[in-house]
Scaffold this active site. Sequence first.
Site, mmCIF file in Angstrom:
data_model
loop_
_atom_site.group_PDB
_atom_site.id
_atom_site.type_symbol
_atom_site.label_atom_id
_atom_site.label_comp_id
_atom_site.label_asym_id
_atom_site.label_seq_id
_atom_site.Cartn_x
_atom_site.Cartn_y
_atom_site.Cartn_z
ATOM 1 N N HIS A 79 2.071 -9.971 13.439
ATOM 2 C CA HIS A 79 1.905 -8.661 14.085
ATOM 3 C C HIS A 79 0.483 -8.126 13.910
ATOM 4 O O HIS A 79 -0.224 -8.483 12.960
ATOM 5 C CB HIS A 79 2.964 -7.651 13.625
ATOM 6 C CG HIS A 79 2.813 -7.090 12.241
ATOM 7 N ND1 HIS A 79 3.894 -6.677 11.493
ATOM 8 C CD2 HIS A 79 1.733 -6.839 11.464
ATOM 9 C CE1 HIS A 79 3.486 -6.199 10.338
ATOM 10 N NE2 HIS A 79 2.172 -6.285 10.287
ATOM 11 N N LYS A 122 -0.376 -16.298 6.612
ATOM 12 C CA LYS A 122 -0.951 -15.984 7.933
ATOM 13 C C LYS A 122 -1.393 -17.235 8.697
ATOM 14 O O LYS A 122 -1.873 -17.139 9.828
ATOM 15 C CB LYS A 122 -2.152 -15.039 7.789
ATOM 16 C CG LYS A 122 -1.991 -13.914 6.782
ATOM 17 C CD LYS A 122 -1.183 -12.762 7.321
ATOM 18 C CE LYS A 122 -0.934 -11.697 6.266
ATOM 19 N NZ LYS A 122 -2.101 -10.910 5.884
ATOM 20 N N ASP A 172 -1.364 2.706 12.671
ATOM 21 C CA ASP A 172 0.106 2.716 12.581
ATOM 22 C C ASP A 172 0.557 3.579 11.408
ATOM 23 O O ASP A 172 -0.221 3.902 10.517
ATOM 24 C CB ASP A 172 0.662 1.284 12.462
ATOM 25 C CG ASP A 172 -0.073 0.424 11.441
ATOM 26 O OD1 ASP A 172 -0.890 0.972 10.668
ATOM 27 O OD2 ASP A 172 0.161 -0.792 11.413
ATOM 28 N N ASN A 219 4.154 -12.187 10.074
ATOM 29 C CA ASN A 219 4.840 -12.631 11.299
ATOM 30 C C ASN A 219 3.923 -12.577 12.523
ATOM 31 O O ASN A 219 4.389 -12.682 13.654
ATOM 32 C CB ASN A 219 6.082 -11.767 11.552
ATOM 33 C CG ASN A 219 5.734 -10.301 11.750
ATOM 34 O OD1 ASN A 219 4.569 -9.921 11.679
ATOM 35 N ND2 ASN A 219 6.745 -9.488 11.997
ATOM 36 N N GLU A 276 5.162 -5.798 16.789
ATOM 37 C CA GLU A 276 5.962 -6.877 16.212
ATOM 38 C C GLU A 276 6.161 -8.012 17.220
ATOM 39 O O GLU A 276 5.894 -7.852 18.420
ATOM 40 C CB GLU A 276 7.319 -6.308 15.773
ATOM 41 C CG GLU A 276 7.228 -5.250 14.682
ATOM 42 C CD GLU A 276 6.941 -5.830 13.300
ATOM 43 O OE1 GLU A 276 6.239 -6.854 13.181
ATOM 44 O OE2 GLU A 276 7.422 -5.235 12.316
HETATM 45 C C1 GLP Z 1 1.001 -3.995 7.655
HETATM 46 C C2 GLP Z 1 0.360 -3.160 8.776
HETATM 47 C C3 GLP Z 1 -0.766 -3.876 9.443
HETATM 48 C C4 GLP Z 1 -1.506 -4.716 8.425
HETATM 49 C C5 GLP Z 1 -0.601 -5.843 7.994
HETATM 50 C C6 GLP Z 1 -1.193 -6.789 6.960
HETATM 51 O O1 GLP Z 1 2.369 -3.942 7.661
HETATM 52 N N1 GLP Z 1 1.279 -2.746 9.779
HETATM 53 O O2 GLP Z 1 -1.597 -2.921 10.088
HETATM 54 O O3 GLP Z 1 -2.671 -5.240 9.007
HETATM 55 O O4 GLP Z 1 0.669 -5.381 7.660
HETATM 56 O O5 GLP Z 1 -1.035 -6.371 5.637
HETATM 57 P P1 GLP Z 1 -1.732 -7.161 4.442
HETATM 58 O O6 GLP Z 1 -3.198 -7.039 4.648
HETATM 59 O O7 GLP Z 1 -1.283 -6.441 3.201
HETATM 60 O O8 GLP Z 1 -1.257 -8.569 4.494
#
Ligand code: GLP
Length: 280
Positions: free
Chosen positions: A161, A225, A92, A159, A166
Amino acid sequence: MGLDLLVASSGAEFEQLAATAIVRAVRAACTRAGAMPYTTEAGGVLTTPRTECRRQVTVALPTGSTPLGAYRVLTRGPQVLPWNQVIVVALDEYVGLTQADPNSFTRQLKLAIVDRLPFAGFLSIDGAAPDPAIEAARHQSAIDARGGLDVAVLGVGDNGHIAFNEPGSDIASPTRVVELDERTRQANAGRFRGIGNVPSRAITVGIEPLLGAWQVVVLVAGAAKQPALRALLDGSHDQRLPVTALGSHPHLTVVVATDASTAIPATACRDPLANPPGLS
Ligand code: GLP
């Protein structure tokens, strides 16, 4: 479901288990593709593939804070995989960011791992492309041209995702331009020095191509999470929590850090130390 659940009891163990899960998935994919090196009787690793490599292996890697420890383990430890047969795939990118921007996922992935191991290539997403929809289609075509994803390593958003799919994303959603969820923009406000600076759109690999990966590894860290993890382990798909789309995947490994682990029912837990997976 074909779920392998690895639960860490410390931050250091999470990094190690996450790195191990990535190595196992990539090694299995390399073996399947005929790209796995063999070892000498003394145990030394040779770089020559056992057989002529039939094709390179595609591995999608996530950004965010969760995988950084695992990337440190992978880049510093003894090299046990034919990385020169692996093509890294970006998951992404924010629309509007160039690769020079500190918040660019492409930049972050390059700094954390892509520029540190001798990969065969990197399929990145250009957030600053003039037409984001065309860029999304181009990225999917580049993945398709290599036969789809062999391995998808994923983080999880607060959330639920995966990549930037999303809440509300369809299980058959393709690689596309998305509007970012308000909760995602809030979670990233600090990095952008204010929610007003967080882009409102992103390009993401869709859930459909992620489900098409032969192996899926999900890394879960952070107390926020817990609801998403609980729903994933419940096994039923809930479109409000996109990570649950992975629940039926036949080769799914979930690695959980201590701060997310209270979401796990005792019956689902196995002690990773009972049969510690090695990196070699
Ligand atoms: C981001 C990305 C995801 C990532 C997630 C978790 O916004 N779009 O690809 O896995 O959020 O981020 P973190 O590991 O900092 O919690």
